[in-house]
Design an enzyme around this catalytic site. Structure first.
Site, PDB file in Angstrom:
ATOM      1  CB  ILE A  22      -3.670   1.503   2.199  1.00 58.43           C
ATOM      2  CG1 ILE A  22      -4.102   0.994   3.617  1.00 58.43           C
ATOM      3  CG2 ILE A  22      -2.478   2.623   2.517  1.00 58.43           C
ATOM      4  CD1 ILE A  22      -2.908  -0.080   4.075  1.00 58.43           C
ATOM      5  CG  ASP A  66      -3.254  -6.858 -14.072  1.00 52.59           C
ATOM      6  OD1 ASP A  66      -2.180  -7.091 -13.622  1.00 52.59           O
ATOM      7  OD2 ASP A  66      -4.179  -7.707 -14.618  1.00 52.59           O
ATOM      8  CB  ALA A  97      -1.344 -14.502  -2.103  1.00 54.83           C
ATOM      9  CE1 TYR A 157       0.083 -10.315   4.989  1.00 58.70           C
ATOM     10  CE2 TYR A 157       2.346 -10.623   5.180  1.00 58.70           C
ATOM     11  CZ  TYR A 157       1.204  -9.853   4.608  1.00 58.70           C
ATOM     12  OH  TYR A 157       1.520  -8.749   3.808  1.00 58.70           O
ATOM     13  CE  LYS A 164       2.674  -6.640   1.733  1.00 57.19           C
ATOM     14  NZ  LYS A 164       2.268  -5.771   0.532  1.00 57.19           N
ATOM     15  CB  ILE A 193      -5.894  -1.358   7.977  1.00 59.68           C
ATOM     16  CG1 ILE A 193      -4.860  -0.401   8.585  1.00 59.68           C
ATOM     17  CG2 ILE A 193      -6.812  -0.025   7.640  1.00 59.68           C
ATOM     18  CD1 ILE A 193      -4.112   0.735   7.846  1.00 59.68           C
ATOM     19  CB  THR A 195      -8.164  -3.091   3.122  1.00 57.24           C
ATOM     20  OG1 THR A 195      -7.158  -3.962   3.312  1.00 57.24           O
ATOM     21  CG2 THR A 195      -7.959  -1.654   3.823  1.00 57.24           C
TER      22      THR A 195
HETATM   23  N1  LIG Z   1      -4.943  -3.713   5.542  1.00 56.65           N
HETATM   24  C1  LIG Z   1      -3.679  -4.242   6.042  1.00 56.65           C
HETATM   25  O1  LIG Z   1      -4.013  -4.680   7.157  1.00 56.65           O
HETATM   26  C2  LIG Z   1      -2.244  -4.117   5.478  1.00 56.65           C
HETATM   27  C3  LIG Z   1      -1.140  -4.091   6.435  1.00 56.65           C
HETATM   28  C4  LIG Z   1       0.091  -3.885   5.929  1.00 56.65           C
HETATM   29  C5  LIG Z   1       0.272  -3.853   4.450  1.00 56.65           C
HETATM   30  N2  LIG Z   1      -0.897  -3.680   3.511  1.00 56.65           N
HETATM   31  C6  LIG Z   1      -0.558  -3.630   2.239  1.00 56.65           C
HETATM   32  O2  LIG Z   1      -1.221  -2.354   1.703  1.00 56.65           O
HETATM   33  C7  LIG Z   1      -1.123  -2.530   0.225  1.00 56.65           C
HETATM   34  C8  LIG Z   1      -2.791  -2.161  -0.060  1.00 56.65           C
HETATM   35  O3  LIG Z   1      -3.780  -2.986   0.701  1.00 56.65           O
HETATM   36  P1  LIG Z   1      -5.209  -2.514   1.204  1.00 56.65           P
HETATM   37  O4  LIG Z   1      -5.161  -3.108   2.589  1.00 56.65           O
HETATM   38  O5  LIG Z   1      -5.322  -1.230   1.063  1.00 56.65           O
HETATM   39  O6  LIG Z   1      -6.107  -3.137   0.402  1.00 56.65           O
HETATM   40  P2  LIG Z   1      -6.871  -2.964  -1.023  1.00 56.65           P
HETATM   41  O7  LIG Z   1      -7.670  -4.398  -1.409  1.00 56.65           O
HETATM   42  O8  LIG Z   1      -7.624  -1.962  -0.847  1.00 56.65           O
HETATM   43  O9  LIG Z   1      -5.768  -2.901  -2.076  1.00 56.65           O
HETATM   44  C9  LIG Z   1      -4.937  -3.693  -2.712  1.00 56.65           C
HETATM   45  C10 LIG Z   1      -5.105  -3.460  -3.999  1.00 56.65           C
HETATM   46  O10 LIG Z   1      -4.186  -4.234  -4.859  1.00 56.65           O
HETATM   47  C11 LIG Z   1      -4.588  -4.091  -6.219  1.00 56.65           C
HETATM   48  N3  LIG Z   1      -4.229  -5.150  -7.000  1.00 56.65           N
HETATM   49  C12 LIG Z   1      -3.887  -6.624  -6.759  1.00 56.65           C
HETATM   50  N4  LIG Z   1      -3.680  -7.284  -7.868  1.00 56.65           N
HETATM   51  C13 LIG Z   1      -3.190  -6.164  -8.608  1.00 56.65           C
HETATM   52  C14 LIG Z   1      -2.783  -6.266 -10.061  1.00 56.65           C
HETATM   53  N5  LIG Z   1      -2.396  -7.277 -10.703  1.00 56.65           N
HETATM   54  N6  LIG Z   1      -2.589  -5.140 -10.607  1.00 56.65           N
HETATM   55  C15 LIG Z   1      -2.895  -3.802 -10.115  1.00 56.65           C
HETATM   56  N7  LIG Z   1      -3.459  -3.869  -8.915  1.00 56.65           N
HETATM   57  C16 LIG Z   1      -3.651  -5.048  -8.493  1.00 56.65           C
HETATM   58  C17 LIG Z   1      -6.173  -4.286  -5.900  1.00 56.65           C
HETATM   59  O11 LIG Z   1      -6.790  -4.130  -7.194  1.00 56.65           O
HETATM   60  C18 LIG Z   1      -6.342  -3.619  -4.870  1.00 56.65           C
HETATM   61  O12 LIG Z   1      -6.844  -2.327  -5.199  1.00 56.65           O
HETATM   62  C19 LIG Z   1      -0.985  -3.931   0.078  1.00 56.65           C
HETATM   63  O13 LIG Z   1       0.162  -4.198  -0.647  1.00 56.65           O
HETATM   64  C20 LIG Z   1      -1.242  -4.673   1.393  1.00 56.65           C
HETATM   65  O14 LIG Z   1      -0.275  -5.881   1.511  1.00 56.65           O
HETATM   66  C21 LIG Z   1      -2.159  -3.835   4.151  1.00 56.65           C
END
Ligand SMILES: NC(=O)c1ccc[n+]([C@@H]2O[C@H](COP(=O)([O-])OP(=O)(O)OC[C@H]3O[C@@H](n4cnc5c(N)ncnc54)[C@H](O)[C@@H]3O)[C@@H](O)[C@H]2O)c1
Length: 257
Positions: A22, A66, A97, A157, A164, A193, A195
């Site tokens: 995202i 990080d 998590a 979840y 969250k 989504i 990912t």
């Molecule tokens: N994909 C979905 O269905 C969905 C739905 C609602 C919310 N979200 C939220 O969207 C956000 C992005 O997730 P996404 O779906 O794009 O997946 P993604 O895996 O592409 O992104 C998650 C990111 O978090 C980063 N991350 C994890 N631990 C970290 C740390 N210690 N330091 C720095 N970065 C760290 C990862 O490197 C990764 O780039 C998240 O907060 C996720 O909970 C996702």
């Protein structure tokens, strides 16, 4: 009159793992809308993937942090200050998590699993906002990504839902603390989504199937839909919107059945 929503703005997007993230959709749209964008990755491995995405595109700067490490956050703030001067926006799109916590009963959440999820997925927004406060311009915008599991129970979840809920509360407390400088803090709540992060949730494919059937708009929201609302929140169009959670889920969250 300008046609680009973020013309002249500079900001940082945290959480790019690959082209499906995202965060990448947000960074890409922000750049298309005229912004200079810092693309934040967690580690060296993700820097390689993100490096390919930004190659040859002068509107991006790659940086690494990080978000569980205060020294790396401070270094990122310093690097972006040197590159850009003041920042107009920050996007937090980061969650993590332990795998075992994302299945079975929430009741069995371990102390360590709780700490890791809350620290990485919720406290990181506090740490980021504090470290970047001196670098943010007045009127800046901060946006994070939350999920329906923060307010409703989605089996599997689990502790991520609790993280969250904390993230959404943090959004309001930060909105209060930073509001005096016109800095706004909001959260976007996407539907499911595909990912990397989503793959870690074992009930994800079931969630996807059920929601696909029930969304009033007839199709699930994707990365580009989430990016569009996020860019609105980063832009001056949303200048008095703060402390909000905005759903980008094709309406699923208000359905009873
Ligand atoms: N994909 C979905 O269905 C969905 C739905 C609602 C919310 N979200 C939220 O969207 C956000 C992005 O997730 P996404 O779906 O794009 O997946 P993604 O895996 O592409 O992104 C998650 C990111 O978090 C980063 N991350 C994890 N631990 C970290 C740390 N210690 N330091 C720095 N970065 C760290 C990862 O490197 C990764 O780039 C998240 O907060 C996720 O909970 C996702």
């Amino acid at each position: 009159m300008t046609t680009e929503l973020l013309e002249g703005k500079k900001g940082a997007v945290f959480g790019v793992a690959n082209h499906r993230s995202i965060a990448w959709a947000v960074a890409d749209l922000a750049a298309q809308q005229g912004a200079l964008v810092g693309v934040g990755v967690q580690n060296e491995r993700m820097a390689q993937a993100a490096g390919k995405l930004v190659e040859g595109r002068g509107e991006f700067r790659l940086f690494q942090a990080d978000l569980t490490k205060d020294d790396e956050i401070a270094a990122a703030a310093q690097q972006l200050k040197e590159e850009f001067g003041g920042l107009d926006f920050i996007v937090h799109s980061v969650a993590y998590a332990l795998r075992d916590e994302l299945a079975g009963r929430f009741l069995d959440t371990s102390r360590e699993g709780f700490r890791v999820a809350l620290e990485t997925s919720a406290y990181s927004l506090v740490a980021l906002a504090r470290a970047f406060e001196p670098v943010l311009n007045d009127g800046a915008s901060i946006v994070s990504m939350t999920y329906l599991g923060g307010e409703r129970v989605l089996p599997g979840y689990n502790v991520m839902g609790v993280a969250k809920a904390a993230l959404e509360s943090i959004t309001r407390y930060l909105a209060h603390d930073l509001g005096g400088r016109g800095i706004r803090v909001n959260a976007v709540s996407p539907g499911p989504i595909q990912t990397v992060a989503a793959r870690g949730i074992r009930s994800f494919s079931k969630v996807l199937e059920v929601m696909k059937e029930r969304v009033p708009l007839g199709r699930l929201a994707d990365q580009s839909d989430v990016a569009a609302t996020t860019v609105y929140l980063l832009s001056d169009l949303s200048r008095t919107v703060t402390g909000q959670v905005i759903f980008v889920d094709s309406g699923y969250h208000f359905m009873g059945l």
